[in-house]
Design a protein around this motif. Structure first.
Motif, PDB file in Angstrom:
ATOM      1  N   GLU A  49       0.855  -1.195   0.000  1.00 38.00           N
ATOM      2  CA  GLU A  49       0.000   0.000   0.000  1.00 38.00           C
ATOM      3  C   GLU A  49       0.882   1.232   0.000  1.00 38.00           C
ATOM      4  O   GLU A  49       1.948   1.248   0.635  1.00 38.00           O
ATOM      5  CB  GLU A  49      -0.878  -0.031   1.258  1.00 38.00           C
ATOM      6  N   GLU A  76      -6.684  -1.761  -5.240  1.00 39.18           N
ATOM      7  CA  GLU A  76      -7.691  -0.986  -4.514  1.00 39.18           C
ATOM      8  C   GLU A  76      -7.247   0.470  -4.433  1.00 39.18           C
ATOM      9  O   GLU A  76      -6.048   0.771  -4.505  1.00 39.18           O
ATOM     10  CB  GLU A  76      -7.875  -1.529  -3.086  1.00 39.18           C
ATOM     11  N   ASP A 124      -8.601   4.292  -2.242  1.00 39.53           N
ATOM     12  CA  ASP A 124      -9.561   4.796  -1.249  1.00 39.53           C
ATOM     13  C   ASP A 124     -10.335   6.023  -1.727  1.00 39.53           C
ATOM     14  O   ASP A 124     -10.985   6.703  -0.944  1.00 39.53           O
ATOM     15  CB  ASP A 124      -8.825   5.114   0.064  1.00 39.53           C
ATOM     16  N   HIS A 125     -10.249   6.334  -3.014  1.00 34.30           N
ATOM     17  CA  HIS A 125     -10.958   7.501  -3.539  1.00 34.30           C
ATOM     18  C   HIS A 125     -12.459   7.222  -3.547  1.00 34.30           C
ATOM     19  O   HIS A 125     -12.889   6.133  -3.950  1.00 34.30           O
ATOM     20  CB  HIS A 125     -10.473   7.826  -4.951  1.00 34.30           C
ATOM     21  N   THR A 152      -4.723   6.748  -1.162  1.00 27.29           N
ATOM     22  CA  THR A 152      -4.031   5.551  -0.691  1.00 27.29           C
ATOM     23  C   THR A 152      -4.383   4.422  -1.646  1.00 27.29           C
ATOM     24  O   THR A 152      -5.556   4.100  -1.829  1.00 27.29           O
ATOM     25  CB  THR A 152      -4.463   5.189   0.743  1.00 27.29           C
TER      26      THR A 152
END
Length: 610
Positions: free
Chosen positions: A527, A560, A562-563, A575
């Protein structure tokens, strides 16, 4: 661009925090302490005589130390001369065997950088010095430095209304393993003069205006035929203890084969040098951008030398290279070449354009045009600490401006001198950037030691392989700049010969690590905090791009993000979870990353290993 500035500050904070966490788990070993003591062996007599001065000097501002040394040297008491000699030895030890000593009043840096020195103004610093005292001090300092085994050279001397002098004090290293090195990445657009400039700097002979100087640098037949660099080339320039460049005696000849032969070997330069400047010659053509990016991220350069043709200006890939250097937060030096053939009005336009771009919100750097040796010395001693961009105007045909550039390179602080970036007291970690199979030697790897130290016979872990496993590798022998060495430390670029390891078992991006109770991990997913520098549409899940992270270059997929909308556009921060497509890699939290695909570019830092 203001977003980039703030994001870079956050990246640095995350990087420093993660590195501090990793170091907190380790303690300084007695071996590294004892080896550090060995490195300072040449100054043992003086250092033993003044243990208190050494500690005192570390806490004191350097200006106060300089003033005290000069006062002691001007005294007629022999005891003061001995004390001054010991303090000079301590000063050299504190500054890794090299120091620039300024004598006399010094002009304000702002006026010096603006080439507007007014000797009648009152804002000068330092102590006034007469011309007679200047000569006296130079003789006494030379004598004192000779006594501790060092060399003194005059960088510049001005006998004007305010006489002043700059001296280079330097201790020759006891072996090639201790020679300080400065790494510079050379970038710029096609035909901007990168290879020609390096050829002239490292060979000494001027160019003939038709590319004679660059021929000696090319490694492939197609490079000679096209005149364009396509690979990451490496050239070195050595400076002796006296500060003079170590150059071959080249006879005038137009035959390219003769030019290629008339050069000093790396081993010849290394054994004579008190400092080595390594140039990473990168490709200027858009076709080889991934090669240029790999050189910038894997070579850990101290600075980027951006070459700009005076007749063409800042065009094409030069802008791309400048943007990448700024994104990676590497200090930039600008060389405007071909000033002998550029009409004055065109050169003035180029200078105006370069100044405007450097001062723009995206760069926020102060351009400083180097027109005197005094300016060159002042810039080199403060480079990296200030938001300045030195600009050298040079001609590889007439030689104009080359002395200023060589002096600047000679005085740059060494790459391995940054103990925060390259800690010697941590477990060994080495990034592999090149792999060869050498007859009668076996598999040889080249790379940079990120932490710790190594010597022949050490047993290390090599990996990860395609399955994420690590295997034992023993160091057969080591070389630095093609000279055998018995020890290497963090920050140095060395080649290691590995016992019983086949060439097919090693690839670029692998790591050599110290053995420990906790086995190193091979990471497939991680990440990171990222900023999208440019993308013409939107980034979504499953998007693939080429990731550059240190010596690692591999395609990753976005798993993935996080927007809220699940998409990313130019200027967005998020992220993001990445996954390596081909095989797992050795990465750590806090490492900086750059990913690209076509014109798309993103910058970030690893925050979590999954």
């Amino acid at each position: 661009m203001a977003t980039l500035q703030s994001f870079q500050s956050e990246i640095d904070d995350i990087h420093n925090r993660e590195v501090a966490k990793q170091r907190a788990g380790h303690q300084t070993t007695s071996a590294s302490i004892s080896e550090k003591g060995k490195a300072k062996a040449p100054l043992t007599p003086s250092a033993q005589a003044i243990p208190d001065h050494k500690e005192l000097n570390r806490a004191e501002p350097l200006q106060e130390v300089e003033d005290r040394i000069l006062a002691l040297l001007l005294s007629e008491n022999p005891a003061d001369h001995h004390n001054a000699r010991d303090q000079i030895a301590s000063l050299l030890t504190r500054n890794n065997g090299e120091y620039v000593l300024n004598i006399g009043e010094q002009p304000p840096r702002t006026k010096l950088y603006a080439n507007d020195v007014d000797e009648g103004s009152e804002d000068w610093t330092g102590n006034p010095c007469t011309a007679a005292n200047l000569d006296n001090l130079r003789e006494r300092i030379t004598s004192a430095v000779d006594e501790v085994g060092g060399k003194t050279s005059v960088l510049f001397e001005l006998k004007t209304k305010r006489p002043r002098l700059a001296l280079l004090l330097r201790l020759p290293p006891t072996s090639v393993a201790l020679t300080p090195e400065v790494r510079c990445a050379v970038v710029g657009n096609v035909d901007s003069g990168k290879s020609t400039t390096l050829g002239v700097l490292t060979r000494g002979a001027l160019d003939d205006g038709r590319g004679r100087a660059r021929v000696s640098l090319f490694r492939h037949k197609h490079e000679i035929e096209t005149g364009r660099t396509s690979s990451v080339g490496m050239e070195i320039l050595g400076f002796g203890p006296s500060g003079a460049a170590i150059l071959p005696n080249i006879t005038p000849s137009a035959d390219p084969d003769v030019v290629r032969r008339e050069k000093l070997g790396w081993d010849e330069i290394s054994t004579q040098a008190a400092k080595i400047v390594s140039f990473i010659d990168l490709a200027g053509h858009e076709r080889y951008l991934k090669t240029t990016l790999y050189g910038l991220t894997s070579g850990a350069p101290s600075c980027v030398i951006l070459t700009i043709g005076g007749n063409a200006g800042l065009i094409g890939m030069s802008k791309e290279h400048l943007a990448i250097a700024l994104a990676l937060n590497v200090p930039v030096v600008v060389c405007i070449t071909k000033i002998d053939m550029t009409p004055p009005n065109i050169l003035a336009e180029t200078i105006k354009q370069v100044s405007k771009i450097l001062q723009s919100p995206g760069c926020r750097k102060t351009p400083v045009f180097v027109k005197s040796m005094e300016t060159s010395v002042a810039l080199a001693t403060s480079f990296g600490n200030e938001k300045i961009a030195p600009i050298f105007q040079i001609s590889n045909v007439t030689g104009e401006g080359l002395d200023f550039l060589r002096t600047f390179l000679n005085l740059l602080p060494s790459s391995e001198g940054d103990t925060e970036k390259f800690p010697v007291d941590q477990p060994f970690e080495y990034s592999i950037t090149e792999v060869w199979s050498v007859p009668y030697v076996g598999t040889v790897v080249n790379g940079i030691i990120n932490a710790g130290s190594v010597k022949p016979g050490d047993s290390l872990l090599l990996g990860p392989d395609a399955n994420g496993n690590y295997q034992t590798a023993v160091i057969r022998s080591m070389q630095r700049k093609r000279v055998d060495v018995t020890r290497a430390e963090a920050g140095q670029c060395v080649s290691l010969a590995l016992k019983r390891i086949r060439r097919t078992q090693v690839r670029k991006g692998m790591a050599l690590l110290a053995k420990s109770d906790i086995a190193p991990r091979a990471i497939r997913r991680f990440e990171g905090q990222v900023l999208i520098l440019y993308h013409n549409t939107t980034l979504q899940k499953h998007y693939q791009a080429m990731l550059h992270c240190g010596a690692i270059r591999q395609t990753v997929r976005i798993v993935e993000m996080d927007h809220p909308q699940g998409i990313l556009r130019t200027g967005d921060r998020a992220t993001v979870q990445f996954e390596f497509i081909s095989h797992p890699e050795f990465i750590k939290e806090g490492m900086k990353l750059l990913f690209r695909e076509g014109k798309t570019k993103g910058l970030g830092v690893i925050t979590n290993l999954l």
